[in-house]
Structures are given as C-alpha cells and as structure tokens.
Design an enzyme around this catalytic site. Structure first.
Site, PDB file in Angstrom:
ATOM      1  N   HIS A   4      47.635  73.920   7.933  1.00 25.08           N
ATOM      2  CA  HIS A   4      47.484  73.641   6.498  1.00 25.08           C
ATOM      3  C   HIS A   4      46.043  73.246   6.156  1.00 25.08           C
ATOM      4  CE1 HIS A   4      49.842  72.323   2.671  1.00 25.08           C
ATOM      5  NE2 HIS A   4      48.749  73.001   2.381  1.00 25.08           N
TER       6      HIS A   4
ATOM      7  N   GLU B 143      55.464  68.695   7.662  1.00 24.76           N
ATOM      8  CA  GLU B 143      54.054  68.524   8.001  1.00 24.76           C
ATOM      9  C   GLU B 143      53.719  67.049   8.149  1.00 24.76           C
ATOM     10  OE1 GLU B 143      51.595  70.602   5.200  1.00 24.76           O
ATOM     11  OE2 GLU B 143      52.505  72.547   5.604  1.00 24.76           O
TER      12      GLU B 143
ATOM     13  N   ARG C 267      53.271  77.512   0.186  1.00 26.08           N
ATOM     14  CA  ARG C 267      54.214  76.489   0.626  1.00 26.08           C
ATOM     15  C   ARG C 267      55.309  77.154   1.443  1.00 26.08           C
ATOM     16  NH1 ARG C 267      50.583  73.967  -0.767  1.00 26.08           N
ATOM     17  NH2 ARG C 267      50.466  72.077  -2.064  1.00 26.08           N
TER      18      ARG C 267
END
Length: 333
Positions: free
Chosen positions: A291, A271, A242
């Site tokens: 991601h 995001e 993260r």
C-alpha cells in the site's frame, strides 16, 4: 479577535518518522506534537496514548477511530486527515463535539498512486520481480514477458486517477476502454476514449484492467467472481484502490483458476499485511506492494499541507473542510 489555540497534537502511524522531515511540518511549530511510529488497533493502547490529545492526525485509513475509542477521549476536539473517512465513526464525533476535517482533494489527481499503478502494471506484464529473483538465485531468464503496445487497457472508473492511467495507456500505444458510472463514461468519451459496449465485454476483451474507485457501500464487492472469470488467461488485473472493491476471496480463487492470469495489487483486506503465508504473497503470477501508492515525499507534502492547514484553521477559530457540519451548530468542545 480570536486568539490561536496551542494544541496537543498526536500523529499516528508515521511508520518511518517521515512527517517531521517535511517542509510543511513547520506549520504546526508552536503546538505540542507527539508522533507515534508504530501501529496498533488496540483500543486500550490508543486510549492511553491519546488521553491528552486535542487534535488527532491520521495518515489515510491506517487506524480505525471507532465509537469505543472516541468515548474514552474527552479532550479530543479535532480529527484532521485527507481523503475518504470510512474508518472514522463520524456520527459519534458529531455527538461528542469533535470536528472531522478532511480535504477530499477533488480535482487533484494522485500522481503518486497513478505512477505506482503503472509501475506494478509494467512489473507484472514483464515479470520484473520474478526475473530479479531468478538472477539473485544464480539463474538467468525464466520466461517471456508481455508488452503493452497494441493491447487493450481497461480503466474501471474514469476519475482523478483513472483519467491519468488512461493517458499513460495512450502514451504506451495501448487501446483504452473505460467502464463505470454513466458520468464517468461521459467524461471518458469527451476526452476521446472508448467506452466498452457492455460490462461483460469490458472484462472479456481487456488485456489489462485497472480499478480506480473509492470504496463506499455501493462499490464494496462490485467486482464479482463472475467478472474475473470472464477475463483472459493472459490478462492482468491491477488494484491500487481498495481490496474491498473485489468480493472476498474472489481474486485468489480466480488466479488459481487461471482467469485472469496475473494480478498486481497494492491493497489488502487487512492492513498492514504481515502474514507471509497470505496466498497473494505466494503466487508466482502476482506482484504485491505494501500500500505505497500515496507513500512518497511529494504526496506526503501535499497531504500534510492540507492536514496542517486544517489544524491551523481550527486553532484560529475558523475550521475548514468540515465533513460533519452539524458539529458546528451544536458547538464543538
């Protein structure tokens, strides 16, 4: 005998319409399933889309489910997802009688994330994307990459994924050092890995540092600017966990200052990251991916098997993996 409910199920943020292609999608056959392929965080839009939803399926943390939205969803009975849930206002769910079911996959490594971690680690050390860009621009080799054998890999937190990464490092002939909480360090020692003599030494001595912690209050911003400044100018930091593990702005500033010399990242403060002017996307010493650590067919089959099992259990009147058990005492809607 309880009769199974026929539920209105909504799945958010299925970007490339992949969920219906999974074998486990058959588990929700007979329910009314609506899938959204775009992404929005707009409360008004989400309230409209979810007005008839009884079971909401979330793909990890792509969309926050906050109180302002929950208060506009009178039919919602269940939120089913996998992994951690900092994006859900669980207390509000409990007050409103909404069950939150989330399998924490304890003891089940995310091999997809581990493999992606190793992939971008290799890509950064050998400058694979940069070399490809050079070739596509009509040029040839641009610089010397760095190998892994004999170098020191630092694994920050020896858990489900960190332990797999340590194994990869050992297989590639790296010296592996571990840092983290005492319980994490004890597990690493038991598996034959070295624990750094201090936190400062960990950052100073490792050639590659890979972060593998959950983002909770105690780990938010745990990596400070001072930690990064201790890293070698030839070193690499990898973050597929993260972005919030690193204090805001510290990574970009550290890379500009030359310590560490490289980064490989799969996670960002906001995001989806769609701003092409973002500093990390414009640094020649950074490898970025969107991601995708858990974004693969194998991972999705595992993830949605759990998610759909939670829905069918609820429909049968026997909810499982309930993270807000007080809602059962109060009685869900």
């Amino acid at each position: 005998m309880l009769l199974e409910l026929n539920l209105n199920i909504t799945i958010l943020d299925d970007y490339f319409d992949s969920v219906r292609t999974l074998n486990c999608f058959s588990k929700v056959a007979g329910h009314n399933v609506k899938i959204w392929n775009d992404h929005t965080k707009d409360t008004d839009v989400l309230a409209e889309r979810l007005q008839d939803t009884e079971a909401l399926v979330l793909i990890r943390e792509r969309t926050p489910i906050r109180t302002a939205l929950l208060e506009r969803l009178p039919k919602l009975k269940l939120i089913s997802q996998r992994s951690v849930y900092p994006h859900i206002d669980v207390d509000t769910c409990t007050k409103r009688g909404v069950i939150v079911s989330s399998n924490q996959h304890a003891g089940t490594p995310s091999y997809g994330t581990a493999e992606l971690t190793w992939g971008i680690l290799l890509a950064a050390m050998r400058q694979i994307p940069q070399q490809m860009n050079s070739l596509q621009a009509g040029k040839w080799q641009i610089a010397l990459g760095r190998g892994l054998r004999g170098r020191t890999l630092g694994v920050y937190s020896y858990g489900r994924i960190g332990s797999v990464i340590a194994g990869y490092g050992r297989a590639f002939g790296m010296k592996v050092h571990v840092w983290g909480r005492e319980a994490s360090c004890e597990r690493a020692r038991a598996d034959g890995y070295s624990v750094s003599r201090s936190r400062d030494a960990f950052f100073e001595e490792c050639d590659v540092i890979s972060l593998h912690m959950r983002l909770v209050d105690v780990t938010r911003g745990i990596i400070k600017a001072a930690d990064l400044a201790r890293m070698k100018p030839t070193s690499l930091i990898v973050n597929t966990s993260r972005a919030g593990l690193i204090e805001p702005g510290a990574l970009v500033n550290a890379l500009r200052a030359g310590r560490p010399g490289m980064a490989a990242v799969d996670v960002y403060e906001e995001e989806p990251l769609l701003d092409t002017a973002h500093p990390l996307l414009n640094m020649p010493n950074v490898v970025c991916t969107p991601h995708i650590g858990y974004v693969g067919y194998d991972e999705f089959e595992t993830q949605f098997n759990d998610i759909f099992d939670q829905i069918t259990a609820y429909a049968a009147g026997k909810p499982i993996n309930v993270v807000n058990p007080d809602v059962l005492k109060n009685g869900s809607k």
